[in-house]
Design an enzyme around this catalytic site. Structure first.
Site, mmCIF file in Angstrom:
data_model
loop_
_atom_site.group_PDB
_atom_site.id
_atom_site.type_symbol
_atom_site.label_atom_id
_atom_site.label_comp_id
_atom_site.label_asym_id
_atom_site.label_seq_id
_atom_site.Cartn_x
_atom_site.Cartn_y
_atom_site.Cartn_z
ATOM 1 N N LYS A 41 0.785 -1.025 -0.062
ATOM 2 C CA LYS A 41 -0.168 0.042 0.085
ATOM 3 C C LYS A 41 0.864 1.341 -0.196
ATOM 4 C CE LYS A 41 -4.448 -1.179 2.307
ATOM 5 N NZ LYS A 41 -5.178 -0.906 3.294
ATOM 6 N N SER A 128 -10.373 6.396 5.467
ATOM 7 C CA SER A 128 -9.208 7.084 5.564
ATOM 8 C C SER A 128 -8.685 7.703 3.991
ATOM 9 C CB SER A 128 -7.925 5.975 5.889
ATOM 10 O OG SER A 128 -7.901 5.679 7.095
#
Length: 166
Positions: A41, A128
């Site tokens: 990520k 997020s």
């Protein structure tokens, strides 16, 4: 003692995450909130920054500890003698992926049980990714994250803007 681990990327931590932390802290004797660093990520905040923000947001909860791992969450759970994994869910769209992850974790560590904890319904749309998008647009973040997280996001985005893309 009922020990649980709630792991996520928390890039950054949202009020939705914190609602799961608060609910899980009422359920378990000890809750480890773990920044699981996933190199696949592309994160905005470093693991150290995420741990620091989580600690600031949860320090009033006496039975919550914040940690970080770049390994398997079930291995960390075994290290701290946790028998439960907490997974926050925002709604139906999260369930399929979360059940798949729970099944993998069960194969790796059958002695550890996964608990799904829904975020507060008013915060079910907070993510997020969305928080970062709104921060980049200069939106008011007060409903989505704590003031320390909003400040950290603003500072990070300002540095990124002056340095170019991460």
């Amino acid at each position: 003692m009922r020990i649980a681990v709630y792991a996520g990327s928390f890039d950054p931590v949202t009020r939705g995450h914190l609602s799961v932390v608060e609910r899980a802290a009422r359920t378990f004797d000890l809750l480890f909130v773990v920044v699981a660093d996933n190199p696949a990520k592309r994160s905005l905040l470093t693991p150290v920054e995420r741990v620091s923000l989580l600690h600031e947001c949860s320090c009033q909860l006496e039975n919550v500890e914040v940690a970080q791992t770049d390994g398997l969450v079930v291995e960390l759970a075994r290290q701290v003698n946790a028998r439960f994994l907490v997974r926050g869910v925002r709604g139906v769209t999260d369930i399929e992926a979360e059940i798949s992850l729970a099944n993998v974790n069960h194969q790796l560590a059958p002695e550890i049980t996964t608990f799904f904890v829904p975020a507060d319904p008013a915060l079910s749309e907070v993510s997020s990714s969305r928080l970062k998008q709104l921060a980049e647009a200069g939106a008011d973040l007060s409903e989505l994250c704590t003031p320390n997280v909003a400040r950290a996001l603003s500072a990070k985005l300002a540095r990124r803007g002056s340095l170019g893309a991460l």
